[in-house]
Design a protein around this motif. Sequence first.
Motif, mmCIF file in Angstrom:
data_model
loop_
_atom_site.group_PDB
_atom_site.id
_atom_site.type_symbol
_atom_site.label_atom_id
_atom_site.label_comp_id
_atom_site.label_asym_id
_atom_site.label_seq_id
_atom_site.Cartn_x
_atom_site.Cartn_y
_atom_site.Cartn_z
ATOM 1 N N ALA A 90 83.817 14.937 61.920
ATOM 2 C CA ALA A 90 82.953 15.427 62.998
ATOM 3 C C ALA A 90 82.936 16.955 63.036
ATOM 4 O O ALA A 90 81.877 17.575 63.183
ATOM 5 C CB ALA A 90 83.427 14.863 64.337
ATOM 6 N N ALA A 91 84.095 17.563 62.897
ATOM 7 C CA ALA A 91 84.167 19.027 62.975
ATOM 8 C C ALA A 91 83.425 19.680 61.814
ATOM 9 O O ALA A 91 82.689 20.661 62.001
ATOM 10 C CB ALA A 91 85.633 19.461 62.997
ATOM 11 N N ILE A 92 83.616 19.161 60.609
ATOM 12 C CA ILE A 92 82.918 19.725 59.453
ATOM 13 C C ILE A 92 81.416 19.493 59.596
ATOM 14 O O ILE A 92 80.601 20.352 59.243
ATOM 15 C CB ILE A 92 83.452 19.120 58.145
ATOM 16 N N SER A 93 81.036 18.363 60.123
ATOM 17 C CA SER A 93 79.605 18.075 60.338
ATOM 18 C C SER A 93 79.018 19.048 61.342
ATOM 19 O O SER A 93 77.883 19.510 61.171
ATOM 20 C CB SER A 93 79.429 16.642 60.836
ATOM 21 N N VAL A 94 79.770 19.367 62.379
ATOM 22 C CA VAL A 94 79.300 20.329 63.375
ATOM 23 C C VAL A 94 79.051 21.675 62.702
ATOM 24 O O VAL A 94 78.007 22.302 62.869
ATOM 25 C CB VAL A 94 80.315 20.468 64.521
ATOM 26 N N LEU A 95 80.038 22.112 61.923
ATOM 27 C CA LEU A 95 79.913 23.400 61.221
ATOM 28 C C LEU A 95 78.693 23.393 60.304
ATOM 29 O O LEU A 95 77.875 24.329 60.305
ATOM 30 C CB LEU A 95 81.181 23.625 60.404
ATOM 31 N N GLY A 96 78.540 22.330 59.538
ATOM 32 C CA GLY A 96 77.420 22.230 58.605
ATOM 33 C C GLY A 96 76.088 22.252 59.310
ATOM 34 O O GLY A 96 75.153 22.954 58.913
ATOM 35 N N ASN A 97 76.002 21.480 60.369
ATOM 36 C CA ASN A 97 74.739 21.410 61.104
ATOM 37 C C ASN A 97 74.389 22.743 61.741
ATOM 38 O O ASN A 97 73.237 23.189 61.682
ATOM 39 C CB ASN A 97 74.829 20.340 62.198
ATOM 40 N N LEU A 98 75.378 23.384 62.342
ATOM 41 C CA LEU A 98 75.092 24.661 63.017
ATOM 42 C C LEU A 98 74.597 25.690 61.999
ATOM 43 O O LEU A 98 73.632 26.413 62.251
ATOM 44 C CB LEU A 98 76.328 25.176 63.737
ATOM 45 N N LEU A 99 75.252 25.751 60.859
ATOM 46 C CA LEU A 99 74.871 26.759 59.853
ATOM 47 C C LEU A 99 73.494 26.448 59.272
ATOM 48 O O LEU A 99 72.600 27.302 59.259
ATOM 49 C CB LEU A 99 75.911 26.772 58.726
ATOM 50 N N SER A 100 73.338 25.223 58.790
ATOM 51 C CA SER A 100 72.124 24.902 58.040
ATOM 52 C C SER A 100 70.905 24.757 58.951
ATOM 53 O O SER A 100 69.819 25.247 58.622
ATOM 54 C CB SER A 100 72.339 23.623 57.220
ATOM 55 N N VAL B 171 79.518 14.430 54.895
ATOM 56 C CA VAL B 171 79.533 15.817 55.391
ATOM 57 C C VAL B 171 78.638 16.758 54.600
ATOM 58 O O VAL B 171 78.059 17.677 55.170
ATOM 59 C CB VAL B 171 80.975 16.385 55.468
ATOM 60 N N VAL B 172 78.526 16.560 53.303
ATOM 61 C CA VAL B 172 77.744 17.500 52.495
ATOM 62 C C VAL B 172 76.287 17.572 52.954
ATOM 63 O O VAL B 172 75.714 18.661 53.053
ATOM 64 C CB VAL B 172 77.853 17.157 50.992
ATOM 65 N N PRO B 173 75.637 16.433 53.249
ATOM 66 C CA PRO B 173 74.241 16.528 53.735
ATOM 67 C C PRO B 173 74.101 17.379 54.991
ATOM 68 O O PRO B 173 73.034 17.944 55.232
ATOM 69 C CB PRO B 173 73.872 15.066 54.004
ATOM 70 N N LYS B 174 75.151 17.471 55.781
ATOM 71 C CA LYS B 174 75.055 18.286 56.998
ATOM 72 C C LYS B 174 74.850 19.751 56.667
ATOM 73 O O LYS B 174 74.315 20.498 57.487
ATOM 74 C CB LYS B 174 76.330 18.141 57.842
ATOM 75 N N PHE B 175 75.284 20.186 55.505
ATOM 76 C CA PHE B 175 75.095 21.575 55.101
ATOM 77 C C PHE B 175 73.721 21.801 54.467
ATOM 78 O O PHE B 175 73.413 22.897 54.019
ATOM 79 C CB PHE B 175 76.210 21.993 54.119
ATOM 80 N N LEU B 176 72.924 20.726 54.409
ATOM 81 C CA LEU B 176 71.608 20.816 53.786
ATOM 82 C C LEU B 176 70.485 20.601 54.796
ATOM 83 O O LEU B 176 69.375 20.256 54.416
ATOM 84 C CB LEU B 176 71.514 19.780 52.651
ATOM 85 N N ALA B 177 70.790 20.822 56.054
ATOM 86 C CA ALA B 177 69.789 20.768 57.127
ATOM 87 C C ALA B 177 69.034 19.446 57.145
ATOM 88 O O ALA B 177 67.797 19.416 57.165
ATOM 89 C CB ALA B 177 68.808 21.933 57.008
ATOM 90 N N VAL B 178 69.758 18.344 57.131
ATOM 91 C CA VAL B 178 69.094 17.039 57.116
ATOM 92 C C VAL B 178 68.758 16.538 58.520
ATOM 93 O O VAL B 178 68.002 15.592 58.675
ATOM 94 C CB VAL B 178 69.965 15.979 56.399
ATOM 95 N N ASP B 179 69.334 17.189 59.547
ATOM 96 C CA ASP B 179 69.081 16.707 60.912
ATOM 97 C C ASP B 179 67.862 17.402 61.496
ATOM 98 O O ASP B 179 67.977 18.466 62.121
ATOM 99 C CB ASP B 179 70.313 16.947 61.797
ATOM 100 N N ALA B 180 66.712 16.836 61.302
ATOM 101 C CA ALA B 180 65.465 17.444 61.746
ATOM 102 C C ALA B 180 65.427 17.598 63.262
ATOM 103 O O ALA B 180 64.785 18.508 63.789
ATOM 104 C CB ALA B 180 64.287 16.585 61.275
ATOM 105 N N PHE B 181 66.121 16.729 63.956
ATOM 106 C CA PHE B 181 66.151 16.805 65.422
ATOM 107 C C PHE B 181 66.684 18.162 65.870
ATOM 108 O O PHE B 181 66.123 18.809 66.756
ATOM 109 C CB PHE B 181 67.024 15.664 65.973
ATOM 110 N N PHE B 182 67.790 18.594 65.262
ATOM 111 C CA PHE B 182 68.396 19.861 65.676
ATOM 112 C C PHE B 182 67.576 21.051 65.193
ATOM 113 O O PHE B 182 67.518 22.076 65.862
ATOM 114 C CB PHE B 182 69.838 19.948 65.173
ATOM 115 N N GLY C 69 90.258 13.267 52.227
ATOM 116 C CA GLY C 69 89.135 12.360 52.129
ATOM 117 C C GLY C 69 88.140 12.772 51.085
ATOM 118 O O GLY C 69 87.109 12.140 50.906
ATOM 119 N N PHE C 70 88.434 13.842 50.379
ATOM 120 C CA PHE C 70 87.474 14.342 49.412
ATOM 121 C C PHE C 70 87.922 14.086 47.988
ATOM 122 O O PHE C 70 87.433 14.687 47.054
ATOM 123 C CB PHE C 70 87.251 15.845 49.626
#
Lengths: 256, 445
Positions: free
Chosen positions: A57-67, A122-133, B36-37
């Motif tokens: 969850a934390a890494i996803s948050v970071l990825g989403n915020l950045l991307s 988690v990797v997709p979160k760094f690729l701006a996949v959440d169009a909602f946000f 996990g990686f």
Amino acid sequence: MVYPLLWMVASAFKPESDIFSDPGLWPATFTTENFTQGWDALGIPFSTFFLNSFVIAAISVLGNLLSCSLAAYAFARLDFRFKKTLFAAMLATLMLPFHVTLVPQYILFQSIDWTNTYFPLVVPKFLAVDAFFIFLMVQFMRGLPRTLDDAATVDGCGPFGVFWRIILPLMRPALAVAAIFTFIWTWNDFLGPLLYISDRALYTAPIALNAFLDSTGASSWGPMFAMSILSILPLFLVFLFAQKHLINGIATTGLK
Amino acid sequence: MLNPSNPLDPNPPLSRRSFLGTAAAGALLTTAGCAGFGGGGSGSESDGDASLTVTWWGDASRTELYDAALELFEADHEGVTTRSEFADLGPYLERMATAAAAGNLADVLWMRDTHVGRYGAGGSLLDLSEYLDDVIDVSAIGDAGVASGTVGDGVFALPTHYVGQALITAEDLLGAAGVSGGDIATWDDLAAAAREAADPAAGVFGINDPTLDDTHRHLEAWIRQAGGELFTPEGTLAADPAAIEEWFVFWKTLRDEGVLPPADSQSEANGAGWSGDFLVLGTSAMRLSSTNHFTIVSGLTEAPLGLFSTPAFADSTDDWWFFPPILISAAANTDSPEVAAALIDFFINDAAAADVTRLNQGAPSSSEIRDGLTPDLEGAETAFIEQISREMQHPARPFPIRPEGSEQFNGALTRIGEEIAYGEATVTEAVARLVSDAAGYLTGS
């Protein structure tokens, strides 16, 4: 609205035999056995699954915020060819049922040997996949005066400098909304970890909770309710401390 | 952090310290999550060693038993390591569908009889034909056992266990009404007993409502008793719509008389699992169920229970009996087909494995294993095995492989059961729609 939650809390302190036979909120027989049984039920302390969920969850948050902030800045402030087409395509992904992309994504990740790892989660979160946000942040940015950008440009800032020094600091409410929702949705995500994680030590909390259920036999409801209470505590705390930002963010993302 | 240029600025810019702090936190989290990686992947084989992934549906308690059995297999097979995966049935089937599409099924997997047709015909499963008798001893499960996993020209699954259909009774509630489960031989007997036992004033129902269940084996029994089948060998719907209508009318009549629980109560109880079942709670005198559920129900209530065969029509065919198999398969993508076949043989024929897993998934398919286990069983387990063994003595015409679309048909039966129970459709309308819709997904081969 609160009754189901209260019932679950009460059931966590009841013996298994009383959960469905005693409808009262106050246990006739009080026990903490469900917590002790549930904690080690999978042969691994449940704290492992909480930590796994937290890391993802934390890494996803970071990825989403950045991307998502970068993508939103591009759509809100920059001009480039096919911008409108790409924006429409980005919005179109919101309307795509997840069933459509489920198998192709799995095949893709399986072909690069990413199954049984956290990478697909988690990797997709760094690729701006959440169009909602992205859309949420675009709307917020459109409410920020362009004069700020112009002033920064006059002072020598390039596009990234404008984003990093001017736009991003002003986006705290939108970032807070994105962070909170990303955390909650990632923490509660069941299907992603179900498909990609097979090692028990890598299970997330929802997958571990599912291990108490057996629809073809007898489920262990008491331990499941006990661990469920512990599972929602982080979400409760996140919302408790961040609700001011959440409300501010939701209120300002569509308004000037 | 204040903005030195404007201390009153409510949104001070991001400082270098804040940015570095955030980056450090991200690095720390990434490091913490590195466990996990690691590399993924499943079974592999090199230089005679093999690593198998084995998967089943169930909960942690079943996994404990089957993990112990896998340890026995590893001890007997040097160089072979196993890794288990499990999930509840619904998520298990979802994961299986996705993994099959990617050609990444677990090496050995338990399979539903409702799904073997689809995955066998689709090429996801290993054809076990070449391993029969050689690696996998099928003498104890017989031709019928092999047939239960045969799709087309290939054998894609074999049964590890069988379940049956039964009537479970609360003998105290029936006794209070002057009835015994042993007196119930026909469907009319069942209806009469349910009417006698129902006591709305005391909140006691005559029998649970089977039309709202997730599975509909007793409907299939109803159809087979009349000489019909649910599906054709080609995979289309074979059942006479009139027979399906009669089934729903039978239960609607009892529901309208207050003998069955109200639809909303039954749906709620079904959602609560066995702990919330009316029979377990002592508010229902009977329920139709799988035979293996008797051991579960017995463990949840102190009330005296009875286990009896499914009722039949007075003029039923003699050979309607059938025993849905719990199947085991190997994936076509396995790197170790022979070891996978050996593991399948282990779970079907190994007495030590059976001593560990016992009746957790039903009655062992091997007659030798059943006979070997029986002396060590007691109470409800003994009753269950004896019931299955007794019923298996009856003639049983072939039980057709579930065709592709059978699971959808199952879901449709539950849906129309709910529509009828909640009064949203008449029986005729609902069954007509069921048959018409079935033509769309039971398309046959």
